[in-house]
Design a protein around this motif. Sequence first.
Motif, PDB file in Angstrom:
ATOM      1  N   SER A   1       0.799  -1.232   0.000  1.00 22.47           N
ATOM      2  CA  SER A   1       0.000   0.000   0.000  1.00 22.47           C
ATOM      3  C   SER A   1       0.835   1.288   0.000  1.00 22.47           C
ATOM      4  CB  SER A   1      -0.902  -0.008   1.247  1.00 22.47           C
ATOM      5  OG  SER A   1      -1.450   1.280   1.466  1.00 22.47           O
TER       6      SER A   1
ATOM      7  N   ASN B   1      -0.535   4.206   0.511  1.00 15.65           N
ATOM      8  CA  ASN B   1      -1.072   5.015   1.617  1.00 15.65           C
ATOM      9  C   ASN B   1      -0.428   4.630   2.942  1.00 15.65           C
ATOM     10  OD1 ASN B   1      -3.497   6.873   0.768  1.00 15.65           O
ATOM     11  ND2 ASN B   1      -3.545   5.067  -0.538  1.00 15.65           N
ATOM     12  N   ARG B   2      -0.127   3.341   3.071  1.00 13.11           N
ATOM     13  CA  ARG B   2       0.554   2.867   4.278  1.00 13.11           C
ATOM     14  C   ARG B   2       1.960   3.468   4.352  1.00 13.11           C
ATOM     15  NH1 ARG B   2       3.193  -1.722   6.467  1.00 13.11           N
ATOM     16  NH2 ARG B   2       2.051  -2.666   8.207  1.00 13.11           N
TER      17      ARG B   2
ATOM     18  N   PRO C   1      -6.899   5.044   1.046  1.00 10.24           N
ATOM     19  CA  PRO C   1      -6.839   4.793  -0.398  1.00 10.24           C
ATOM     20  C   PRO C   1      -8.190   5.126  -1.021  1.00 10.24           C
ATOM     21  CG  PRO C   1      -6.197   2.837   0.866  1.00 10.24           C
ATOM     22  CD  PRO C   1      -6.798   3.805   1.828  1.00 10.24           C
TER      23      PRO C   1
ATOM     24  N   SER D   1      -2.589   8.737  -4.209  1.00  8.45           N
ATOM     25  CA  SER D   1      -2.936   7.821  -5.299  1.00  8.45           C
ATOM     26  C   SER D   1      -1.937   8.026  -6.433  1.00  8.45           C
ATOM     27  CB  SER D   1      -4.366   8.082  -5.785  1.00  8.45           C
ATOM     28  OG  SER D   1      -4.413   9.291  -6.510  1.00  8.45           O
TER      29      SER D   1
HETATM   30  C1  LIG Z   1     -11.088  -0.852  -7.404  1.00  5.72           C
HETATM   31  C2  LIG Z   1     -10.161   0.327  -7.522  1.00  5.72           C
HETATM   32  C3  LIG Z   1     -10.691   1.586  -7.681  1.00  5.72           C
HETATM   33  C4  LIG Z   1      -9.845   2.704  -7.765  1.00  5.72           C
HETATM   34  N1  LIG Z   1     -10.399   3.955  -7.856  1.00  5.72           N
HETATM   35  C5  LIG Z   1      -9.598   5.032  -7.812  1.00  5.72           C
HETATM   36  C6  LIG Z   1     -10.151   6.339  -7.755  1.00  5.72           C
HETATM   37  O1  LIG Z   1     -11.354   6.540  -7.747  1.00  5.72           O
HETATM   38  N2  LIG Z   1      -9.309   7.400  -7.693  1.00  5.72           N
HETATM   39  C7  LIG Z   1      -7.941   7.224  -7.663  1.00  5.72           C
HETATM   40  O2  LIG Z   1      -7.208   8.221  -7.583  1.00  5.72           O
HETATM   41  N3  LIG Z   1      -7.384   5.994  -7.701  1.00  5.72           N
HETATM   42  C8  LIG Z   1      -8.168   4.905  -7.771  1.00  5.72           C
HETATM   43  N4  LIG Z   1      -7.629   3.639  -7.797  1.00  5.72           N
HETATM   44  C9  LIG Z   1      -6.159   3.497  -7.773  1.00  5.72           C
HETATM   45  C10 LIG Z   1      -5.666   3.524  -6.335  1.00  5.72           C
HETATM   46  O3  LIG Z   1      -5.463   4.871  -5.964  1.00  5.72           O
HETATM   47  C11 LIG Z   1      -4.349   2.747  -6.244  1.00  5.72           C
HETATM   48  O4  LIG Z   1      -4.620   1.372  -6.450  1.00  5.72           O
HETATM   49  C12 LIG Z   1      -3.651   2.946  -4.916  1.00  5.72           C
HETATM   50  O5  LIG Z   1      -2.417   2.228  -4.945  1.00  5.72           O
HETATM   51  C13 LIG Z   1      -4.517   2.507  -3.756  1.00  5.72           C
HETATM   52  O6  LIG Z   1      -3.876   2.796  -2.541  1.00  5.72           O
HETATM   53  P1  LIG Z   1      -3.119   1.669  -1.673  1.00  5.72           P
HETATM   54  O7  LIG Z   1      -1.902   1.243  -2.511  1.00  5.72           O
HETATM   55  O8  LIG Z   1      -2.723   2.392  -0.449  1.00  5.72           O
HETATM   56  O9  LIG Z   1      -4.068   0.545  -1.447  1.00  5.72           O
HETATM   57  C14 LIG Z   1      -8.443   2.522  -7.715  1.00  5.72           C
HETATM   58  C15 LIG Z   1      -7.920   1.233  -7.563  1.00  5.72           C
HETATM   59  C16 LIG Z   1      -8.758   0.149  -7.460  1.00  5.72           C
HETATM   60  C17 LIG Z   1      -8.166  -1.235  -7.260  1.00  5.72           C
END
Ligand SMILES: Cc1cc2nc3c(=O)[nH]c(=O)nc-3n(C[C@H](O)[C@H](O)[C@H](O)COP(=O)(O)O)c2cc1C
Length: 176
Positions: A15, A17-18, A77, A113
């Motif tokens: 992650s 965000n983590r 996230p 993101s």
């Molecule tokens: C199902 C899904 C929906 C997502 N929707 C968005 C979104 O609405 N806006 C965005 O900026 N990123 C979106 N993303 C990308 C995420 O920001 C990205 O996967 C990010 O790495 C998530 O944070 P994490 O790594 O801390 O889990 C989405 C990703 C997934 C898997």
Amino acid sequence: MKKIAGISTSSSSNSINRKLLINALNQIDQNNTTLIDLNPNIPIYSIDIEERDGIPEEIQSLFTELQSYDAYLIAIPEHNGSITALFKNTLDWLSRINQNIFGKKDILLLSTSPGPNGGKYATAHVKNFIPFLGGNVVSDFNLGSFYDNFQNDFITDKLINTEYTEALKHFRTVSV
Ligand SMILES: Cc1cc2nc3c(=O)[nH]c(=O)nc-3n(C[C@H](O)[C@H](O)[C@H](O)COP(=O)(O)O)c2cc1C
């Protein structure tokens, strides 16, 4: 000394965000901060499951643990303009114990993101509902384009880093 919890609401082992949350916790106070990862193995909330099996033990102990902190950082996230299913599910279960999950304590929201918006829609959403769950948001920070702007555990853009440092400073001054 106040106790601070950093809550990671991603279910990704990698992650981003983590990563941002750990950076913020280290900058705020290395000795009195605890990182909490939400448990992705809790069933999706259902009144049927609650009536049959009760509230999961992991949720009961998380609720008790949360009460022991004085303030929180929450890393959010963004999934489809909103919070992760994991965060929503955990909040739904916790609210069945008591809606005042965060005890009217202060919260700093962090979101990042890969895209340019840095999770701002999810942050806005959390700001709308979290007062109903006893959360008092005092500061928030969104980091867009994570892979361009966060390298070697450091925000590389000077202006963005100043904004980040200000958000942390405000939280530390008001809440810690
Ligand atoms: C199902 C899904 C929906 C997502 N929707 C968005 C979104 O609405 N806006 C965005 O900026 N990123 C979106 N993303 C990308 C995420 O920001 C990205 O996967 C990010 O790495 C998530 O944070 P994490 O790594 O801390 O889990 C989405 C990703 C997934 C898997």
